[in-house]
Design a protein around this motif. Sequence first.
Motif, short mmCIF file in Angstrom:
data_model
loop_
_atom_site.label_atom_id
_atom_site.label_comp_id
_atom_site.label_asym_id
_atom_site.label_seq_id
_atom_site.Cartn_x
_atom_site.Cartn_y
_atom_site.Cartn_z
N LEU A 1 0.63 -0.93 0.23
CA LEU A 1 -0.07 0.04 -0.64
C LEU A 1 0.62 1.26 0.00
O LEU A 1 0.68 1.83 -0.79
CB LEU A 1 -0.51 -0.24 1.20
CG LEU A 1 -2.32 -0.69 1.17
CD1 LEU A 1 -2.40 -0.86 2.55
CD2 LEU A 1 -3.11 -0.41 0.17
N MET A 2 2.03 0.93 0.86
CA MET A 2 2.93 2.09 0.86
C MET A 2 3.57 2.79 -0.96
O MET A 2 3.47 3.72 -1.22
CB MET A 2 3.73 1.81 1.58
CG MET A 2 5.08 3.21 1.52
SD MET A 2 6.65 2.78 2.00
CE MET A 2 7.26 1.77 1.25
N VAL A 3 3.75 1.07 -1.30
CA VAL A 3 4.55 1.77 -2.50
C VAL A 3 3.54 2.54 -3.50
O VAL A 3 3.36 2.35 -4.38
CB VAL A 3 5.07 0.10 -3.16
CG1 VAL A 3 5.29 0.40 -4.73
CG2 VAL A 3 5.21 -0.04 -2.85
N LEU A 4 1.94 1.33 -3.06
CA LEU A 4 1.64 2.33 -4.61
C LEU A 4 0.74 3.64 -4.49
O LEU A 4 0.89 4.46 -5.17
CB LEU A 4 -0.42 1.56 -3.95
CG LEU A 4 -2.20 2.02 -4.69
CD1 LEU A 4 -1.12 1.72 -6.47
CD2 LEU A 4 -2.30 1.06 -4.73
N GLU A 5 0.84 4.54 -3.16
CA GLU A 5 0.04 5.55 -2.60
C GLU A 5 1.78 6.44 -3.41
O GLU A 5 1.41 7.60 -3.68
CB GLU A 5 0.37 5.58 -1.01
CG GLU A 5 -0.33 7.25 -0.56
CD GLU A 5 -1.65 7.04 -0.65
OE1 GLU A 5 -1.82 8.45 -0.97
OE2 GLU A 5 -2.52 6.48 -1.11
N GLY A 6 2.80 6.20 -3.08
CA GLY A 6 3.60 6.40 -3.01
C GLY A 6 3.92 6.89 -4.79
O GLY A 6 4.10 8.50 -5.42
N GLY A 7 3.40 5.93 -5.71
CA GLY A 7 3.35 5.56 -7.36
C GLY A 7 2.20 7.63 -7.82
O GLY A 7 2.13 7.55 -8.72
N LEU A 8 0.50 7.19 -6.83
CA LEU A 8 -0.15 7.70 -6.77
C LEU A 8 0.54 9.32 -6.41
O LEU A 8 -0.20 10.64 -7.17
CB LEU A 8 -1.34 7.25 -6.36
CG LEU A 8 -2.06 5.94 -6.68
CD1 LEU A 8 -3.23 5.94 -5.30
CD2 LEU A 8 -2.40 6.30 -8.11
N MET A 9 1.47 9.35 -5.42
CA MET A 9 1.60 11.08 -5.41
C MET A 9 2.46 11.31 -6.52
O MET A 9 1.99 12.48 -6.46
CB MET A 9 2.05 10.79 -3.47
CG MET A 9 0.48 10.27 -2.87
SD MET A 9 2.02 10.56 -1.19
CE MET A 9 2.09 11.82 -0.35
N ILE A 10 3.41 10.48 -6.58
CA ILE A 10 4.02 10.68 -8.12
C ILE A 10 3.19 11.82 -9.25
O ILE A 10 3.76 12.22 -9.57
CB ILE A 10 4.82 9.70 -8.32
CG1 ILE A 10 5.77 9.52 -7.42
CG2 ILE A 10 5.90 10.35 -9.75
CD1 ILE A 10 6.89 8.28 -7.36
N ALA A 11 2.96 10.55 -9.36
CA ALA A 11 1.06 11.04 -10.36
C ALA A 11 0.58 12.53 -9.99
O ALA A 11 0.79 13.73 -11.30
CB ALA A 11 0.56 10.11 -11.09
N LYS A 12 0.40 12.87 -9.00
CA LYS A 12 -0.58 14.19 -8.84
C LYS A 12 0.92 15.42 -8.67
O LYS A 12 0.06 16.32 -8.38
CB LYS A 12 -0.39 14.16 -7.52
CG LYS A 12 -1.68 13.13 -8.07
CD LYS A 12 -2.18 12.75 -5.82
CE LYS A 12 -3.56 11.88 -6.24
NZ LYS A 12 -4.46 11.76 -4.05
#
Length: 251
Positions: free
Chosen positions: A219-230
């Motif tokens: 979940l940390m990895v997923l959240e990190g990727g999504l924050m990069i997208a933002k």
Amino acid sequence: MDIATILGLVIGFGGIIFGNFIEGGHISSLMQFTAFLIVFAGTAGAVMVSSSEHALKTGLNLARKAFKTEESKAHGKLEDIVECARLAKKESILSLEPRISKIGDPLLQNVLRNVVDGVEEPVIRDIFETQIYTEEEELLAGAKVWADAGGFAPTIGIIGAVLGLIHVMGNLTDTSKLGAGIAVAFVATVYGVSFANLLFLPIGNKIKKKVEDMTREKLMVLEGGLMIAKGANHMVIEQKLRSYLPHVSKT
């Protein structure tokens, strides 16, 4: 090897054996093959009936994790995410494409590929959250195999005790067989309760904890990727992701 697991088993079973010795008992009195066979085979059979083939295989594979100390790769994943965020902020999201193949974590690779391809954030979240929680359910089903064994073992031990007493009652006139029958009766109960509370349930709990840690990392990895997208700042991303893994923040 996981020292805590090994030491716990040694202390747990050793304490029972030593306590029996202090009370004047002998270790041979606890070594009853018939009682062991009843408890082990009965528990194994009950678990096989109550679990799917896939869950059984998963449970056996996960059991090895309870006896291994695996160094967490969370810190390395966090560094990869922060570096990608820094690069994306400095240049662009597209600049991440050459770097993706160099990332060691498959989940982070897949998330970033979707980010680079311009897939919308809700879609990415839905895809990978479904994948993460599905994998977690499968792994927890494997942990439940051991929890089920812990639930069945004491009851099977009681069955062994009843069988021993039946044997005793059927041979009241033969005093030479009374001791063996009573021994099987009581030792079967000891085996059932001991295996359940010192082996099966603890292993199930440890596996469950490890699975929860793995899910939190994903979940940390997923959240990190999504924050990069933002387009979030890399320092903000790092602060947010460290909250998923408090132990990592102290490195």
